[in-house]
Design an enzyme around this catalytic site. Sequence first.
Site, PDB file in Angstrom:
ATOM      1  N   CYS A  86       0.837  -1.202   0.000  1.00  0.00           N
ATOM      2  CA  CYS A  86       0.000   0.000   0.000  1.00  0.00           C
ATOM      3  C   CYS A  86       0.872   1.251   0.000  1.00  0.00           C
ATOM      4  O   CYS A  86       1.503   1.592   1.013  1.00  0.00           O
ATOM      5  CB  CYS A  86      -0.922  -0.018   1.221  1.00  0.00           C
ATOM      6  SG  CYS A  86      -1.819   1.515   1.515  1.00  0.00           S
ATOM      7  N   CYS A  89      -0.064   3.990   2.485  1.00  0.00           N
ATOM      8  CA  CYS A  89       0.326   3.602   3.846  1.00  0.00           C
ATOM      9  C   CYS A  89       1.755   4.041   4.146  1.00  0.00           C
ATOM     10  O   CYS A  89       2.080   4.412   5.287  1.00  0.00           O
ATOM     11  CB  CYS A  89       0.215   2.093   4.033  1.00  0.00           C
ATOM     12  SG  CYS A  89      -1.465   1.441   3.868  1.00  0.00           S
TER      13      CYS A  89
END
Length: 333
Positions: A86, A89
């Site tokens: 991700c 993230c």
Amino acid sequence: MQPRNMSMSGVVDLAAVKAAGEAKAKAEQARAESARQGGSGADAAAAGAVPPSALVIDVDEAGFERDVLQLSNEVPVVLDFWAEWCEPCKQLSPLLERLTVEAAGRVVLAKIDVDANQMLMQQFGIQGIPAVFAVVAGQVLPLFQGVVPEQQIRETLAQLVQVAEERFGLIGLQVDPAAEGAPAASAGAAAPPAGPYDALLEAAVVALDAGDLGGAVQAYKNVLADDPANMEAKLGLAQAELLSRVQHMNPQAVREAAAANPRDPQAQIAAADLDLVGGHVEDAFGRLVDTVRVTAGDERDAVRVRLLELFEVIGADDPRVSAARTALARVLF
């Protein structure tokens, strides 16, 4: 539960806590005491301090109850759901880690890898990451999803800390500033208050033993006037004030009034005081939690503040206090 952007004021009506200043002041005093006791690294460790690295933890399904739910009775736990693949993230997680360390023990960050913890991802109803939640006294609050500006995160964390302090008296964890190269305390930090207070504390105990509750209250207040974070004086004052409140009560009349008026906050507060003095701790806590459930506004807040005061009489480490904090959270959120 769907993750979504949410203002903390949408979860708890902060405008309805006019009496919360007392709980907040007590939390600040306890934090000051923790800082005062910290001293050197060895002293801080003895007092239960943690290094800054302990404020950011990796959590899995097996350890969720211990590392998140139980810990949330001491400090708000922020949950960061992330994954290695991700990209957003990788922007958000370092920011959350930095702000958590800056918060100096007022929050803890728990990082959860969704690839390795699919069950937790499903239980939280997460449809996209990064997703950020908080757990306070066992209760889950959705905070935001996706990457958000640093200032917004700061404001959200500040509101989270405020709710934890004012609603539940949670003061967070003591951090050892000398560990792991953490910045030393500023030169302008307040020096430990003068002491010792053995004579004053002994005078308070003597007054208690003699039934002079007013004298005991004043003796403890004399200590706290110079040393607001003195834990022995705070505990003694809470106990002496409780005994003062029940000293002239008619137990039968108080209990009859409480039974006849289950929604009357003052009747229930008086009965809870009697419960506690009689050793019925869980009954006292349960009575006030139930009263919080059926009241609102200033009346509800008066009951909540008294419950926090009774927590201090028993002590934060008592499991009955932890259970009552969780029950209180369920009726407030």
